[in-house]
Motif scaffolding. Structure first.
Motif, PDB file in Angstrom:
ATOM      1  N   GLN A   1       0.846  -1.189   0.000  1.00  0.00           N
ATOM      2  CA  GLN A   1       0.000   0.000   0.000  1.00  0.00           C
ATOM      3  C   GLN A   1       0.880   1.237   0.000  1.00  0.00           C
ATOM      4  OE1 GLN A   1      -2.333   0.006   3.580  1.00  0.00           O
ATOM      5  NE2 GLN A   1      -0.639   0.628   4.876  1.00  0.00           N
ATOM      6  N   ALA A  17      -7.126   4.028 -13.124  1.00  0.00           N
ATOM      7  CA  ALA A  17      -7.989   2.867 -12.894  1.00  0.00           C
ATOM      8  C   ALA A  17      -8.614   2.354 -14.192  1.00  0.00           C
ATOM      9  CB  ALA A  17      -9.063   3.204 -11.862  1.00  0.00           C
ATOM     10  N   GLU A  21      -7.936  -1.442 -15.774  1.00  0.00           N
ATOM     11  CA  GLU A  21      -9.056  -2.342 -16.064  1.00  0.00           C
ATOM     12  C   GLU A  21      -9.027  -2.794 -17.518  1.00  0.00           C
ATOM     13  OE1 GLU A  21     -12.295   0.119 -14.740  1.00  0.00           O
ATOM     14  OE2 GLU A  21     -12.580  -1.090 -12.938  1.00  0.00           O
ATOM     15  N   TYR A  25      -6.541  -5.951 -15.345  1.00  0.00           N
ATOM     16  CA  TYR A  25      -6.341  -5.962 -13.895  1.00  0.00           C
ATOM     17  C   TYR A  25      -7.686  -5.757 -13.181  1.00  0.00           C
ATOM     18  CZ  TYR A  25      -1.321  -5.566 -14.631  1.00  0.00           C
ATOM     19  OH  TYR A  25      -0.030  -5.802 -15.007  1.00  0.00           O
ATOM     20  N   GLY A  26      -7.818  -6.405 -12.052  1.00  0.00           N
ATOM     21  CA  GLY A  26      -8.973  -6.153 -11.213  1.00  0.00           C
ATOM     22  C   GLY A  26      -8.724  -4.935 -10.354  1.00  0.00           C
ATOM     23  N   VAL A  27      -9.633  -3.978 -10.383  1.00  0.00           N
ATOM     24  CA  VAL A  27      -9.475  -2.741  -9.625  1.00  0.00           C
ATOM     25  C   VAL A  27     -10.698  -2.566  -8.729  1.00  0.00           C
ATOM     26  CG1 VAL A  27      -9.132  -0.253  -9.741  1.00  0.00           C
ATOM     27  CG2 VAL A  27      -8.170  -1.722 -11.526  1.00  0.00           C
ATOM     28  N   TRP A  28     -10.446  -2.417  -7.462  1.00  0.00           N
ATOM     29  CA  TRP A  28     -11.536  -2.269  -6.496  1.00  0.00           C
ATOM     30  C   TRP A  28     -11.574  -0.803  -6.066  1.00  0.00           C
ATOM     31  CZ3 TRP A  28     -11.858  -5.121  -1.102  1.00  0.00           C
ATOM     32  CH2 TRP A  28     -13.166  -4.961  -0.594  1.00  0.00           C
ATOM     33  N   LEU A  29     -12.637  -0.107  -6.454  1.00  0.00           N
ATOM     34  CA  LEU A  29     -12.740   1.329  -6.207  1.00  0.00           C
ATOM     35  C   LEU A  29     -13.775   1.606  -5.117  1.00  0.00           C
ATOM     36  CD1 LEU A  29     -12.743   2.593  -9.902  1.00  0.00           C
ATOM     37  CD2 LEU A  29     -10.815   2.514  -8.303  1.00  0.00           C
ATOM     38  N   PRO A  30     -13.715   2.774  -4.492  1.00  0.00           N
ATOM     39  CA  PRO A  30     -14.723   3.127  -3.487  1.00  0.00           C
ATOM     40  C   PRO A  30     -16.129   3.101  -4.094  1.00  0.00           C
ATOM     41  CG  PRO A  30     -12.891   4.676  -3.430  1.00  0.00           C
ATOM     42  CD  PRO A  30     -12.691   3.827  -4.644  1.00  0.00           C
ATOM     43  N   SER A  31     -17.116   2.751  -3.287  1.00  0.00           N
ATOM     44  CA  SER A  31     -18.489   2.614  -3.781  1.00  0.00           C
ATOM     45  C   SER A  31     -19.048   3.932  -4.299  1.00  0.00           C
ATOM     46  CB  SER A  31     -19.390   2.067  -2.667  1.00  0.00           C
ATOM     47  OG  SER A  31     -19.371   2.941  -1.550  1.00  0.00           O
TER      48      SER A  31
END
Length: 655
Positions: A1, A17, A21, A25-31
């Motif tokens: 991190q 991001a 994508e 790549y898998g990208v986990w973003l804030p909701s």
């Protein structure tokens, strides 16, 4: 991190991001970072100057002043000027507001701060308040206007069009009959608009009882002992007697004066007599011819029935109607738009002059984008703009509960006889060459003339030739109509038969009388009023043996109550869904107890079949805002017309 600054985090969310994508790549973003990220929007709050909840005792108008406040909202929550100033000073696109991260555009924030500081609150006319909300593209905020919040009695005007926020009043005790809940709501809506001095259009579906709601409003005002003058009711000539009978039936305590016919009063005698009555009934034609006499009366209200009669704003009767003086104005129509949006403008300009701007401005802002480019955003804006002043309920609305029997519509496909086919091809060959050599208004006129000739050929050779020749076995349509009306009579049923041509109506009456041996009624534009009234009474009277009624579409397609019939035949097509539906609803309306069957005649392999198919595609647009007439056909190219007019091999019946 690792840690990012606000600027770096925004750059990652916006640019990096999506690139990661796209590379798999898998990208986990804030909701809160999604496609529907909220944007700053303006909201306009309006309230009465007196801050009271009740409607004013004196009439207002669109020029009345109201208090207003502008607010900035994000995700439905107001943002204070202090918060906006802080965000503007930060000059960042990713900000934390009330503990939540969100994206804002610095340019939006600067525009909002400047606008709020200059005109956060003040006064404006009701007209300007509605204009700034519904015509938001004219605002100088740089932000979309996404909300209008009304307070006090203004909520009833600017809220919902179904009258949900309006005080409901009960059916007047003097009303002879039982009103349905939606009719009481319609009466209450008209009463409210009249109390605040605004005009309204009751545009319920045909057959839902607009006449009843209007009569009930008159009775309610009489019950309240309001010191008001007479109302002028302007109707088509064919409906004068109908209104007389309906008022006598539902409100015998109301006094009605008819201003029509050779014996009608004029000058001071007319003014004196009008003041002695609750309602004065006159016709559209007389509003121009007797304008000086009508305008000498101080009318409490002017009511237009079948208000689409002023759809041409430049027509003499339309100009005369808009020029008459009255405290209140109401319009009744089941078809506020038949062909063009200019018809809606004409009605709204009568009700609330200037509200939709000039005719030219309205055409530029709405008519052209909607009619030519099918602009859904402009359609939605126009719908909201007129919503406070147009109450439209449909028979299909769950809240109406009219308990009407089913209506079944079916196409009746007919073949041409060989004589008809020969005449049809001759007309096409003769007209296409001349159309191809013409342009402009002459070309459009030739196309409309060709349409008329081809429709007449499809109806009957005798109509096209005009030679008074024999009728039997020369028209596929007529043969099929005769067969079907024989079945109607055998079942003990009754039918209306609509045609747009008076000459064809004469031929149908002659044919049906000869073939069926029964009396056939016929109502057209030249039928005297007393004769019209007698025909309607005879047809509705079960004891009178007149089960077949031929009507011209223009004269008999609106205003009449003919529920004794349960079959409707459209012998030739007007190619305007609104007009045909209005004619059908002479039968499918309150009081009908039997299933209604609608038969629309179409000649196979001819322009009738092809235009019918085109209309089915255009009907969704007609149901939205715009109707469909015949003039759009004049814009087709010669090749398109050739395809439209061409006679198919399956058009002729086998001998």
């Amino acid at each position: 991190q690792f840690f990012l600054t606000t600027e770096e985090a925004y750059a990652f969310l916006r640019d990096v991001a999506p690139m990661l994508e796209s590379e798999g790549y898998g990208v986990w973003l804030p909701s809160w970072w999604g496609e529907d990220r909220p944007r700053l929007r303006m909201r306009l709050d309006v309230r009465p100057l007196d801050e009271g909840d009740a409607a004013p005792s004196t009439a207002i108008s669109l020029e009345s002043l109201v208090a207003f406040d502008w607010h900035v909202a994000l995700a439905g929550e107001d943002v204070s000027l202090e918060e906006l100033s802080r965000l503007a000073h930060a000059k960042q696109s990713l900000v934390q507001l009330r503990g939540k991260w969100t994206e804002v555009q610095p340019a939006d924030i600067r525009a909002a701060v400047n606008f709020i500081e200059e005109q956060q609150r003040g006064r404006m006319t009701l007209f300007e308040a509605m204009r700034q909300y519904y015509l938001a593209d004219d605002l100088e905020t740089g932000l979309p206007v996404a909300g209008l919040r009304a307070h006090g009695w203004l909520e009833s005007v600017l809220g919902s069009s179904d009258g949900a926020a309006i005080e409901l009043v009960d059916q007047p005790p003097a009303f002879q009959g039982e009103m349905r809940p939606y009719q009481c709501k319609g009466m209450s809506w008209m009463r409210f608009l009249s109390r605040v001095g605004l005009g309204g259009c009751l545009a319920d579906d045909m057959g839902l009882g607009k006449t009843i709601q209007m009569i009930a409003l008159w009775l309610h005002e009489k019950q309240e002992n309001l010191d008001v003058g007479p109302s002028l009711l302007v109707v088509p000539t064919s409906l004068v007697g109908n209104w007389q009978r309906e008022v006598e039936r539902f409100a015998p305590s109301l006094s009605v004066m008819v201003h029509h016919g050779l014996e009608r009063l004029s000058g001071p005698a007319f003014v004196d007599e009008a003041k002695r009555h609750s309602v004065v009934v006159s016709t559209y034609a007389l509003t121009h011819r007797d304008f000086d006499h009508l305008n000498a009366v101080e009318w409490h209200r002017i009511v237009l029935d079948e208000a689409q009669n002023i759809k041409n704003p430049a027509a003499k009767q339309s100009v005369a109607v808009r020029s008459l003086r009255a405290v209140h104005r109401l319009a009744l129509t089941g078809t506020p738009i038949e062909n063009r949006l200019s018809e809606l403008w004409s009605i709204l300009d009568f009700l609330n002059p200037g509200y939709l701007g000039s005719a030219g401005d309205f055409r530029r802002r709405f008519a052209v984008p909607i009619e030519r480019h099918h602009d859904s955003d402009r359609s939605e804006r126009l719908r909201h703009l007129i919503r406070p002043f147009v109450l439209r309920r449909r028979k299909s609305d769950p809240s109406i509960e009219v308990d009407l029997p089913d209506k079944m519509e079916m196409k009746v496909y007919c073949n041409l006889t060989r004589e008809q086919a020969s005449l049809y091809e001759a007309v096409v060959n003769d007209m296409l060459g001349e159309i191809d050599r013409s342009q402009g208004m002459r070309r459009r006129g030739l196309i409309l003339a060709a349409l008329v000739k081809l429709k007449q050929v499809c109806n009957h050779p005798a109509q096209f030739l005009g030679d008074g020749s024999s009728l039997p076995e020369r028209s596929g349509k007529c043969d099929r109509l005769t067969e079907m009306t024989e079945e109607v009579l055998a079942e003990g049923d009754a039918a209306l038969i609509f045609t747009q041509y008076r000459q064809m109506g004469d031929l149908l009456v002659r044919l049906l009388r000869d073939r069926l041996g029964r009396n056939v009624l016929y109502l057209h534009g030249g039928t005297p009023r007393k004769a019209r009234d007698r025909m309607v009474e005879d047809f509705q009277d079960e004891g009178v043996d007149t089960p077949l009624f031929v009507l011209s579409l223009k004269a008999g397609g609106f205003g009449l109550n003919l529920t004794a019939a349960n079959h409707v035949f459209h012998f030739d097509r007007w190619w305007n869904p609104a007009v045909e539906d209005q004619a059908t609803d002479r039968v499918h309306r309150l009081g009908q107890t039997r299933r209604v069957q609608v038969h629309k005649f179409v000649c196979l392999g001819t322009l009738e079949e092809r235009v019918d198919a085109l209309l089915e595609e255009k009907r969704s647009l007609a149901d939205n805002i715009v109707g469909s007439g015949e003039n759009w056909l004049t814009e087709l190219s010669t090749d398109q017309l050739r395809d439209l007019f061409a006679l198919s091999q399956d058009a002729v019946a086998e001998c």
